[in-house]
Design a protein around this motif. Structure first.
Motif, PDB file in Angstrom:
ATOM      1  N   MET A   1       0.859  -1.182   0.000  1.00 17.40           N
ATOM      2  CA  MET A   1       0.000   0.000   0.000  1.00 17.40           C
ATOM      3  C   MET A   1       0.903   1.242   0.000  1.00 17.40           C
ATOM      4  N   THR A   2       0.623   2.165  -0.888  1.00 20.65           N
ATOM      5  CA  THR A   2       1.374   3.418  -1.002  1.00 20.65           C
ATOM      6  C   THR A   2       0.526   4.557  -0.445  1.00 20.65           C
ATOM      7  N   THR A   3       1.171   5.422   0.332  1.00 18.46           N
ATOM      8  CA  THR A   3       0.495   6.592   0.891  1.00 18.46           C
ATOM      9  C   THR A   3       1.187   7.846   0.372  1.00 18.46           C
ATOM     10  N   THR A   4       0.400   8.779  -0.148  1.00 11.70           N
ATOM     11  CA  THR A   4       0.922  10.052  -0.630  1.00 11.70           C
ATOM     12  C   THR A   4       0.175  11.174   0.080  1.00 11.70           C
ATOM     13  N   GLU A   5       0.935  12.125   0.622  1.00 11.68           N
ATOM     14  CA  GLU A   5       0.338  13.231   1.366  1.00 11.68           C
ATOM     15  C   GLU A   5       0.431  14.526   0.583  1.00 11.68           C
ATOM     16  N   PHE A   6      -0.621  15.331   0.710  1.00 12.78           N
ATOM     17  CA  PHE A   6      -0.700  16.627   0.046  1.00 12.78           C
ATOM     18  C   PHE A   6      -1.146  17.670   1.060  1.00 12.78           C
ATOM     19  N   GLN A   7      -0.719  18.896   0.856  1.00 12.20           N
ATOM     20  CA  GLN A   7      -1.204  20.025   1.638  1.00 12.20           C
ATOM     21  C   GLN A   7      -2.168  20.796   0.741  1.00 12.20           C
ATOM     22  N   VAL A   8      -3.390  21.018   1.235  1.00  7.66           N
ATOM     23  CA  VAL A   8      -4.432  21.672   0.450  1.00  7.66           C
ATOM     24  C   VAL A   8      -4.792  23.003   1.104  1.00  7.66           C
ATOM     25  N   GLU A  22     -14.579  13.855  -3.643  1.00  6.35           N
ATOM     26  CA  GLU A  22     -15.275  13.414  -4.856  1.00  6.35           C
ATOM     27  C   GLU A  22     -14.396  13.520  -6.093  1.00  6.35           C
ATOM     28  N   GLU A  23     -13.632  14.602  -6.215  1.00  9.27           N
ATOM     29  CA  GLU A  23     -12.776  14.781  -7.392  1.00  9.27           C
ATOM     30  C   GLU A  23     -11.577  13.831  -7.357  1.00  9.27           C
ATOM     31  N   VAL A  24     -10.954  13.690  -6.194  1.00  8.33           N
ATOM     32  CA  VAL A  24      -9.775  12.827  -6.089  1.00  8.33           C
ATOM     33  C   VAL A  24     -10.158  11.360  -6.301  1.00  8.33           C
ATOM     34  N   ALA A  25     -11.363  10.987  -5.930  1.00  6.18           N
ATOM     35  CA  ALA A  25     -11.821   9.613  -6.123  1.00  6.18           C
ATOM     36  C   ALA A  25     -11.850   9.227  -7.605  1.00  6.18           C
ATOM     37  N   LYS A  26     -11.894  10.200  -8.489  1.00  6.96           N
ATOM     38  CA  LYS A  26     -11.920   9.939  -9.931  1.00  6.96           C
ATOM     39  C   LYS A  26     -10.540   9.616 -10.503  1.00  6.96           C
ATOM     40  N   VAL A  27      -9.479   9.865  -9.722  1.00  2.00           N
ATOM     41  CA  VAL A  27      -8.114   9.631 -10.193  1.00  2.00           C
ATOM     42  C   VAL A  27      -7.837   8.122 -10.210  1.00  2.00           C
ATOM     43  N   ALA A  28      -7.294   7.640 -11.310  1.00  4.66           N
ATOM     44  CA  ALA A  28      -7.009   6.210 -11.468  1.00  4.66           C
ATOM     45  C   ALA A  28      -6.065   5.714 -10.381  1.00  4.66           C
ATOM     46  N   GLY A  29      -6.423   4.583  -9.788  1.00  3.43           N
ATOM     47  CA  GLY A  29      -5.566   3.934  -8.813  1.00  3.43           C
ATOM     48  C   GLY A  29      -5.813   4.311  -7.369  1.00  3.43           C
ATOM     49  N   VAL A  30      -6.588   5.364  -7.127  1.00  3.46           N
ATOM     50  CA  VAL A  30      -6.837   5.805  -5.757  1.00  3.46           C
ATOM     51  C   VAL A  30      -7.767   4.813  -5.068  1.00  3.46           C
ATOM     52  N   ASP A  31      -7.317   4.288  -3.913  1.00  6.53           N
ATOM     53  CA  ASP A  31      -8.120   3.338  -3.146  1.00  6.53           C
ATOM     54  C   ASP A  31      -8.739   3.975  -1.907  1.00  6.53           C
ATOM     55  N   GLY A  32      -8.013   4.908  -1.281  1.00  8.77           N
ATOM     56  CA  GLY A  32      -8.509   5.533  -0.064  1.00  8.77           C
ATOM     57  C   GLY A  32      -8.159   7.007  -0.019  1.00  8.77           C
ATOM     58  N   GLY A  40      -5.780  20.962   6.638  1.00  8.61           N
ATOM     59  CA  GLY A  40      -5.414  21.193   5.247  1.00  8.61           C
ATOM     60  C   GLY A  40      -4.677  20.013   4.641  1.00  8.61           C
ATOM     61  N   GLN A  41      -4.876  18.840   5.211  1.00  6.88           N
ATOM     62  CA  GLN A  41      -4.149  17.664   4.767  1.00  6.88           C
ATOM     63  C   GLN A  41      -5.030  16.727   3.947  1.00  6.88           C
ATOM     64  N   LEU A  42      -4.441  16.189   2.900  1.00  9.24           N
ATOM     65  CA  LEU A  42      -5.066  15.179   2.056  1.00  9.24           C
ATOM     66  C   LEU A  42      -4.112  13.998   2.002  1.00  9.24           C
ATOM     67  N   VAL A  43      -4.602  12.811   2.350  1.00  5.98           N
ATOM     68  CA  VAL A  43      -3.801  11.593   2.292  1.00  5.98           C
ATOM     69  C   VAL A  43      -4.494  10.629   1.338  1.00  5.98           C
ATOM     70  N   VAL A  44      -3.749  10.196   0.331  1.00  6.93           N
ATOM     71  CA  VAL A  44      -4.269   9.281  -0.686  1.00  6.93           C
ATOM     72  C   VAL A  44      -3.536   7.956  -0.551  1.00  6.93           C
ATOM     73  N   THR A  45      -4.285   6.863  -0.492  1.00  5.67           N
ATOM     74  CA  THR A  45      -3.674   5.538  -0.454  1.00  5.67           C
ATOM     75  C   THR A  45      -4.031   4.786  -1.728  1.00  5.67           C
ATOM     76  N   SER A  46      -3.094   3.926  -2.141  1.00  4.90           N
ATOM     77  CA  SER A  46      -3.281   3.158  -3.364  1.00  4.90           C
ATOM     78  C   SER A  46      -2.377   1.934  -3.339  1.00  4.90           C
ATOM     79  N   ASP A  47      -2.675   0.971  -4.195  1.00  6.04           N
ATOM     80  CA  ASP A  47      -1.839  -0.222  -4.300  1.00  6.04           C
ATOM     81  C   ASP A  47      -0.528   0.075  -5.015  1.00  6.04           C
ATOM     82  N   THR A  48      -0.565   1.017  -5.939  1.00 12.89           N
ATOM     83  CA  THR A  48       0.617   1.421  -6.686  1.00 12.89           C
ATOM     84  C   THR A  48       0.755   2.937  -6.558  1.00 12.89           C
TER      85      THR A  48
END
Length: 69
Positions: A1-8, A22-32, A40-48
């Motif tokens: 599982m890969t975790t990527t953090e963003f400041q929004v 809702e918008e980030v959920a449309k990005v390919a590969g996003v699982d969580g 102001g934090q966004l954390v995206v998890t994915s398999d790749t």
């Protein structure tokens, strides 16, 4: 599982969080997605690894600005 953090920037409430989610959920590969207007934090998890530029573009589409943390 890969975790990527963003400041929004620009989020102030739960509706803002929902718009980003809702918008980030449309990005390919996003699982969580975890998003917090308070921090102001966004954390995206994915398999790749996720395309950070695509996530930033999705946040921009929602009306906010993001950078990788």
């Amino acid at each position: 599982m890969t975790t990527t953090e963003f400041q929004v920037t620009g989020m102030t409430c739960g509706h803002c969080e929902m718009s980003v989610r809702e918008e980030v959920a449309k990005v390919a590969g996003v699982d969580g997605i975890q998003v917090s207007a308070a921090s102001g934090q966004l954390v995206v998890t994915s398999d790749t690894p996720v395309d950070a530029a695509a996530v930033i573009a999705a946040v921009d589409e929602a009306g906010y600005q993001a950078v990788t943390a």
